[in-house]
Design a protein around this motif. Structure first.
Motif, PDB file in Angstrom:
ATOM      1  N   GLY A 209     -89.965  -1.428  38.467  1.00 20.17           N
ATOM      2  CA  GLY A 209     -91.026  -2.215  37.838  1.00 20.17           C
ATOM      3  C   GLY A 209     -90.712  -2.454  36.364  1.00 20.17           C
ATOM      4  N   GLN A 210     -90.253  -1.400  35.684  1.00 19.25           N
ATOM      5  CA  GLN A 210     -89.895  -1.546  34.255  1.00 19.25           C
ATOM      6  C   GLN A 210     -88.752  -2.549  34.086  1.00 19.25           C
ATOM      7  N   LEU A 211     -87.802  -2.481  35.009  1.00 19.98           N
ATOM      8  CA  LEU A 211     -86.668  -3.413  34.920  1.00 19.98           C
ATOM      9  C   LEU A 211     -87.148  -4.854  35.069  1.00 19.98           C
ATOM     10  N   PHE A 212     -87.961  -5.102  36.099  1.00 23.99           N
ATOM     11  CA  PHE A 212     -88.392  -6.485  36.344  1.00 23.99           C
ATOM     12  C   PHE A 212     -89.362  -6.985  35.272  1.00 23.99           C
ATOM     13  N   ASN A 213     -89.983  -6.057  34.571  1.00 22.48           N
ATOM     14  CA  ASN A 213     -90.921  -6.420  33.504  1.00 22.48           C
ATOM     15  C   ASN A 213     -90.260  -6.488  32.139  1.00 22.48           C
ATOM     16  N   ALA A 214     -88.992  -6.110  32.093  1.00 20.47           N
ATOM     17  CA  ALA A 214     -88.319  -6.019  30.790  1.00 20.47           C
ATOM     18  C   ALA A 214     -88.107  -7.411  30.194  1.00 20.47           C
ATOM     19  N   ASN A 215     -88.051  -7.483  28.868  1.00 19.32           N
ATOM     20  CA  ASN A 215     -87.712  -8.741  28.193  1.00 19.32           C
ATOM     21  C   ASN A 215     -86.198  -8.968  28.223  1.00 19.32           C
ATOM     22  N   GLU A 216     -85.470  -7.839  28.210  1.00 22.24           N
ATOM     23  CA  GLU A 216     -84.003  -7.918  28.223  1.00 22.24           C
ATOM     24  C   GLU A 216     -83.464  -6.685  28.953  1.00 22.24           C
ATOM     25  N   ALA A 217     -82.259  -6.823  29.464  1.00 17.61           N
ATOM     26  CA  ALA A 217     -81.565  -5.651  30.030  1.00 17.61           C
ATOM     27  C   ALA A 217     -80.076  -5.833  29.784  1.00 17.61           C
ATOM     28  N   PHE A 218     -79.393  -4.713  29.596  1.00 16.36           N
ATOM     29  CA  PHE A 218     -77.930  -4.828  29.494  1.00 16.36           C
ATOM     30  C   PHE A 218     -77.241  -3.583  30.038  1.00 16.36           C
ATOM     31  N   PHE A 219     -76.030  -3.809  30.516  1.00 15.32           N
ATOM     32  CA  PHE A 219     -75.151  -2.721  30.922  1.00 15.32           C
ATOM     33  C   PHE A 219     -74.295  -2.337  29.729  1.00 15.32           C
ATOM     34  N   CYS A 220     -73.860  -1.075  29.686  1.00 14.89           N
ATOM     35  CA  CYS A 220     -72.908  -0.700  28.646  1.00 14.89           C
ATOM     36  C   CYS A 220     -71.895   0.290  29.197  1.00 14.89           C
ATOM     37  N   GLY A 221     -70.692   0.166  28.709  1.00 10.71           N
ATOM     38  CA  GLY A 221     -69.615   1.062  29.119  1.00 10.71           C
ATOM     39  C   GLY A 221     -68.360   0.694  28.353  1.00 10.71           C
ATOM     40  N   THR A 222     -67.412   1.597  28.351  1.00  9.23           N
ATOM     41  CA  THR A 222     -66.173   1.336  27.617  1.00  9.23           C
ATOM     42  C   THR A 222     -65.543   0.025  28.060  1.00  9.23           C
ATOM     43  N   ALA A 223     -65.449  -0.163  29.378  1.00  8.08           N
ATOM     44  CA  ALA A 223     -64.798  -1.366  29.891  1.00  8.08           C
ATOM     45  C   ALA A 223     -65.718  -2.583  29.789  1.00  8.08           C
ATOM     46  N   SER A 224     -66.991  -2.395  30.076  1.00  7.56           N
ATOM     47  CA  SER A 224     -67.934  -3.532  30.097  1.00  7.56           C
ATOM     48  C   SER A 224     -68.512  -3.839  28.725  1.00  7.56           C
ATOM     49  N   GLU A 225     -68.273  -2.934  27.775  1.00  5.18           N
ATOM     50  CA  GLU A 225     -68.838  -3.056  26.417  1.00  5.18           C
ATOM     51  C   GLU A 225     -70.356  -3.246  26.526  1.00  5.18           C
ATOM     52  N   ILE A 226     -70.910  -4.305  25.924  1.00  2.96           N
ATOM     53  CA  ILE A 226     -72.351  -4.533  26.101  1.00  2.96           C
ATOM     54  C   ILE A 226     -72.495  -5.855  26.847  1.00  2.96           C
ATOM     55  N   THR A 227     -72.885  -5.756  28.112  1.00  5.95           N
ATOM     56  CA  THR A 227     -72.955  -6.939  28.970  1.00  5.95           C
ATOM     57  C   THR A 227     -74.414  -7.249  29.315  1.00  5.95           C
ATOM     58  N   PRO A 228     -74.918  -8.396  28.855  1.00  2.00           N
ATOM     59  CA  PRO A 228     -76.308  -8.739  29.159  1.00  2.00           C
ATOM     60  C   PRO A 228     -76.515  -8.936  30.672  1.00  2.00           C
ATOM     61  N   ILE A 229     -77.664  -8.483  31.157  1.00  2.00           N
ATOM     62  CA  ILE A 229     -78.034  -8.709  32.562  1.00  2.00           C
ATOM     63  C   ILE A 229     -79.072  -9.827  32.566  1.00  2.00           C
ATOM     64  N   CYS A 230     -78.744 -10.924  33.249  1.00  2.00           N
ATOM     65  CA  CYS A 230     -79.656 -12.091  33.244  1.00  2.00           C
ATOM     66  C   CYS A 230     -80.612 -12.072  34.424  1.00  2.00           C
ATOM     67  N   SER A 231     -80.145 -11.565  35.557  1.00  2.00           N
ATOM     68  CA  SER A 231     -81.016 -11.559  36.729  1.00  2.00           C
ATOM     69  C   SER A 231     -80.678 -10.376  37.620  1.00  2.00           C
ATOM     70  N   VAL A 232     -81.697  -9.947  38.362  1.00  2.00           N
ATOM     71  CA  VAL A 232     -81.503  -8.859  39.330  1.00  2.00           C
ATOM     72  C   VAL A 232     -82.077  -9.328  40.660  1.00  2.00           C
ATOM     73  N   ASP A 233     -81.206  -9.434  41.647  1.00  2.00           N
ATOM     74  CA  ASP A 233     -81.598  -9.943  42.967  1.00  2.00           C
ATOM     75  C   ASP A 233     -82.379 -11.256  42.847  1.00  2.00           C
ATOM     76  N   GLY A 234     -81.896 -12.116  41.977  1.00  2.00           N
ATOM     77  CA  GLY A 234     -82.495 -13.447  41.842  1.00  2.00           C
ATOM     78  C   GLY A 234     -83.696 -13.508  40.920  1.00  2.00           C
ATOM     79  N   ARG A 235     -84.225 -12.358  40.505  1.00  2.00           N
ATOM     80  CA  ARG A 235     -85.350 -12.379  39.548  1.00  2.00           C
ATOM     81  C   ARG A 235     -84.788 -12.422  38.135  1.00  2.00           C
ATOM     82  N   LEU A 236     -85.275 -13.347  37.342  1.00  2.00           N
ATOM     83  CA  LEU A 236     -84.789 -13.430  35.962  1.00  2.00           C
ATOM     84  C   LEU A 236     -85.300 -12.243  35.163  1.00  2.00           C
ATOM     85  N   ILE A 237     -84.455 -11.748  34.310  1.00  2.00           N
ATOM     86  CA  ILE A 237     -84.895 -10.723  33.351  1.00  2.00           C
ATOM     87  C   ILE A 237     -85.204 -11.477  32.060  1.00  2.00           C
ATOM     88  N   GLY A 238     -86.432 -11.377  31.610  1.00  2.00           N
ATOM     89  CA  GLY A 238     -86.863 -12.158  30.437  1.00  2.00           C
ATOM     90  C   GLY A 238     -86.682 -13.638  30.726  1.00  2.00           C
TER      91      GLY A 238
END
Ligand SMILES: Cc1ncc(COP(=O)(O)O)c(C=O)c1O
Length: 305
Positions: A243-272
């Motif tokens: 619920g928090q994820l789908f309600n978030a204004n923004e989301a991002f993944f982070c990791g050494t390889a992925s650095e900071i990668t914005p997440i635009c949608s999850v299972d077709g639902r837009l994030i923000g």
């Protein structure tokens, strides 16, 4: 992968890539009984620099300790080996992959007297999820494969066999046409990506989870926590619900390889708004400046070659 560097460090010696082979009966090949790291080296004005090298090598030793693998080198020797690897390969930037693995002695699951080997390779590797991913963001799916619980495997260890869980999740995501997978833990709250930690932004505050959500304690996650503090961005650490994820204004993944990668949608639902948000972009730009040596305040995270 053809973008490997010419020389690999194996058990204390530099050898050509093609000679870095191991026996098919190696214990690690059969049981995934190894530990590894993923480290990045970046081009800076002062030459190549490795980001958080000491921290990565420390985590390598912690992972090995959990699995009772005795690394036959001191941490300082592996740190020096990484530095020498970059020098000898004469490379400006890339991905460094140390691995501790058992060779062959016996076939039982207990490695007993199997020799412990150490190798460190280097690759010309850009952003893990592609340059577009950093710029435009990615699509994510919730994996049908749950993250293993820390009572089954130590999620804080970066151990080879544990990555079969991530492999299943990534295969599923790619088959369905998504860029990356997000795994829930056994309790059904958010764990992490197949190879990344996750942050949410809601009303200008940052949210991320912790060890009790069954995650690898990422070094990039630590970096973002520090940057949030230094930039007065309120940070909340605790369990994260879907619920928090789908309600978030923004989301991002982070990791050494992925650095900071914005997440635009999850299972077709837009994030923000379905685009990289302001806070994500701010942290991403800061992170990029830091790893490229442009933020002097954080130069202590870089080992210049
Ligand atoms: C499962 C998993 N979680 C999180 C991360 C992020 O860790 P780090 O920031 O230390 O690279 C990684 C990457 O190594 C990973 O494989």
């Amino acid at each position: 992968m053809s973008n490997h560097c010419e020389l690999i460090w194996v058990n204390g010696k530099f050898i050509p890539f093609k000679n870095a082979t191991t026996h098919v009966m190696s214990h690690t090949l059969h049981y995934g009984s190894g530990v590894f790291e993923g480290i990045k080296c970046y081009k800076t004005e002062l030459g190549p620099a490795i980001f958080k090298l000491d921290e990565h090598i420390n985590r390598l030793y912690s992972s090995a300790n959990i699995y009772k693998i005795k690394i036959p080198f001191y941490p300082d020797e592996l740190i020096q080996a990484c530095i020498d690897l970059v020098k000898k390969n004469n490379i400006e930037s890339g991905y460094i992959r140390p691995i501790i693995y058992f060779g062959y002695d016996s076939l039982g699951v207990h490695p007993k007297k199997c020799p412990v080997n150490v190798s460190i390779a280097m690759f010309n590797w850009g952003a893990y999820l592609g340059k577009d991913a950093l710029e435009k963001g990615i699509s994510v799916t919730i994996s049908p494969w749950r993250k293993f619980h820390s009572s089954s495997f130590p999620t804080v260890a970066k151990a080879n066999g544990q990555y079969l869980n991530s492999l299943l999740a990534v295969q599923d995501a790619h088959e369905k046409g998504y860029d990356e997978a997000l795994l829930l833990n056994q309790e059904g709250t958010i764990a992490e990506g197949a190879g990344q930690n996750i942050f949410l932004v809601k009303d200008n505050e940052l949210f991320t989870n912790s060890e009790d959500s069954c995650i690898l304690m990422g070094l990039t996650r630590d970096t973002i926590i520090d940057l949030a503090k230094d930039n007065n961005i309120p940070l909340n650490i605790g369990r994260l619900s879907l619920g928090q994820l789908f309600n978030a204004n923004e989301a991002f993944f982070c990791g050494t390889a992925s650095e900071i990668t914005p997440i635009c949608s999850v299972d077709g639902r837009l994030i923000g708004f379905g685009k990289p948000g302001e806070t994500t972009r701010k942290l991403q730009n800061l992170y990029l400046d830091i790893i490229h040596g442009k933020e002097k305040l954080y130069n202590h995270w870089l080992t210049y070659i």
